[in-house]
Design an enzyme around this catalytic site. Structure first.
Site: not given
Ligand code: NDP
Ligand code: PMR
Ligand code: LMG
Length: 399
Positions: A91-92, A96, A274
């Site tokens: 798992i990469t 965290s 991203y």
């Molecule tokens: P975190 O920041 O908690 O975890 C990200 C992990 O990636 C950390 O362990 C970080 O290491 C590691 N990482 C970053 N850069 C590198 C690198 N150069 N080499 C090796 N490892 C690296 O975020 P999340 O757990 O939220 O994210 C995990 C996955 O889930 C991502 O792919 C994200 O896109 C996805 N995701 C997250 C959502 C969310 O709502 N949080 C929603 C949808 C998808 P370190 O601990 O050293 O910083």
């Molecule tokens: Mg979002 C229906 C709802 C929904 C969901 C499931 C997410 C997930 N978001 C939703 C709605 C909205 N978001 C709406 C209506 C807004 C405007 C207020 C909004 C805004 C917002 C911001 C500014 N949302 C965000 C951000 C981020 O900076 C996050 C992002 O885009 O990261 C790339 C984020 C996210 N919204 C989500 C999820 C899962 C994220 C985290 C990102 C990801 O990992 O892809």
């Protein structure tokens, strides 16, 4: 015998903690892979994060054949019962958030040995300990996805360990929503796409043969995607929207010099970079499926685990966002999931016998039941997937 003896040798070494106290790690050498060995290998790959004094001070006992010598299913067990060996999963970014929660969830079943591929060794060790993971259930190996040299060194060390590879989870990611200017990987690719997509692309290509050779009943390659890269959703329509355009920036190497740092060739936008990287992740999974599923039997999958609004992913966002985002997701969009729940979801994609279908983008409904979700038009564009694959191959030196 020799292997058994080796597995009982415990090596202890001291690591100075922030230059003051001393932390001791014990390494039981279980499965013939030495943690201290990895620290040594790791130091060579990252001068920045692994200082010289972190080198282990005592010798290392190697016993590398144990894992491959064990068949996945042992039919000769007493009573004629079939027993399945522990699965081996990389798992990469398991230090965290989602990666750690998944590692914990799999480790505590006792059925998996988790290789935590992390850029910060000490952080990962502390995280595994505080998550209560038993040390026989995990190994930490250094991997910095922002350096293709590091990716290659990780793959070499892993192959030398002699462990089988049953499942690879590409989970790590960086998100730079407030960056005004791009930053770059060691090879000069814009950091988000370079880390989240190109680093994982090279890693999974190089480890494909190991997955292929695994005799585990279900072998899988999982790449974490996201709703925010899918413009067929409300979340995917929050600006800036993902859009790979005609890939001119990717073709130019994303270096911000003679080409744009963005895939579509536009001006830098960290949030968009991203989201674009997540589209690449989801396209890559499908391209793997088309090219290799039939031939190898490997299951290729992606997923959106839910909005885990509390993880380190948002560390670079403004404080107000970090304060408001979790309640916004919990009470307004209702898209929020805890790290623990998200970890269970990803663990299902790793090991659940009912999730073996390949080429699928998994999501979960309000009752936490999994379903095959629909990707946006761009994230399911086969022609774009092929182009991204071919350009990425060139950038990482595979073509
Ligand atoms: P975190 O920041 O908690 O975890 C990200 C992990 O990636 C950390 O362990 C970080 O290491 C590691 N990482 C970053 N850069 C590198 C690198 N150069 N080499 C090796 N490892 C690296 O975020 P999340 O757990 O939220 O994210 C995990 C996955 O889930 C991502 O792919 C994200 O896109 C996805 N995701 C997250 C959502 C969310 O709502 N949080 C929603 C949808 C998808 P370190 O601990 O050293 O910083
Ligand atoms: Mg979002 C229906 C709802 C929904 C969901 C499931 C997410 C997930 N978001 C939703 C709605 C909205 N978001 C709406 C209506 C807004 C405007 C207020 C909004 C805004 C917002 C911001 C500014 N949302 C965000 C951000 C981020 O900076 C996050 C992002 O885009 O990261 C790339 C984020 C996210 N919204 C989500 C999820 C899962 C994220 C985290 C990102 C990801 O990992 O892809
Ligand atoms: C961009 O801005 C930046 O430009 C970019 O640089 C980068 O930082 C990026 O993703 C990061 O953000 C995006 C964002 C800035 O702008 C918007 O989101 C503007 C809104 C545009 C909406 C388009 C959506 C398309 C469909 C609209 C349909 C409307 C549906 C209505 C749904 C209603 C939901 C409200 O925004 C921010 O930075 C602020 C982000 C704040 C997010 C949290 C919002 C807090 C809301 C209040 C929460 C209170 C919680 C209390 C809960 C208690 C409940 C009892």
């Amino acid at each position: 015998m020799a292997l058994q003896a080796a597995s009982l040798v415990a090596s202890t070494f001291a690591i100075p903690k922030e230059g003051k106290a001393t932390v001791s790690f014990k390494d039981s050498n279980l499965f013939g892979v030495s943690l201290s060995d990895h620290v040594k290998a790791d130091c060579s790959s990252s001068a920045l994060r692994c200082k010289k004094e972190f080198r282990p001070r005592i010798g290392v006992v190697r016993a590398q054949t144990i894992a491959t010598a064990t068949p996945a299913i042992d039919r000769a067990a007493p009573g004629g019962k079939k027993t399945l060996r522990k699965g081996s999963v990389i798992i990469t970014g398991a230090s965290s958030g989602l990666g750690l929660a998944t590692a914990k969830s799999l480790a505590e079943t006792g059925k998996w040995h988790v290789i935590m591929a992390c850029r910060d060794f000490l952080k990962a060790e502390r995280a595994a300990k505080s998550a209560g993971m038993a040390k026989e259930n995990y190994t930490i190996m250094h991997l910095d996805l922002a350096s293709l040299d590091s990716v290659r060194q990780f793959v070499d060390s892993f192959k030398r360990s002699g462990r089988p590879l049953d499942v690879l989870v590409c989970n790590a990611a960086v998100y730079q929503p407030t960056a005004k200017a791009p930053s770059f990987t060691a090879e000069g690719f814009e950091l988000s796409v370079g880390t989240n997509h190109l680093g994982h692309f090279l890693l999974s290509r190089l480890l494909l043969t190991d997955l292929k050779e695994s005799d585990y009943p279900s072998k899988r390659l999982i790449i974490v995607g996201s709703i925010t890269g899918n413009t067929n959703t409300l979340a995917g329509n929050v600006p800036p929207k993902a859009n790979l355009g005609d890939l001119r920036g990717l073709a130019g190497g994303l270096n911000g010099l003679n080409s744009s740092s963005m895939i579509d060739g536009a001006d830098f936008d960290g949030a968009k970079a991203y989201k674009d990287s997540k589209v690449c992740n989801m396209l890559t999974m499908q391209e793997f499926h088309r090219r290799f599923h039939e031939e190898t039997g490997i299951t290729f999958a992606s997923l959106y685990p839910g909005c885990i609004a509390t993880t380190g992913l948002f560390r670079e966002h403004i404080p107000l966002f970090r304060l408001l985002f979790p309640p916004f997701q919990k009470y307004i969009t209702k898209g929020y999931v805890s790290e623990e729940e998200a970890g269970k979801r990803l663990a299902q994609v790793v090991s659940d016998p009912s999730l073996t279908k390949s080429g699928v983008y998994w999501s979960w409904n309000k009752d936490s039941a999994s379903f095959e979700n629909q990707l946006s038009q761009e994230a399911s564009d086969a022609e774009k997937a092929r182009k991204v694959w071919e350009l990425s191959e060139k950038l990482v030196g595979l073509a």
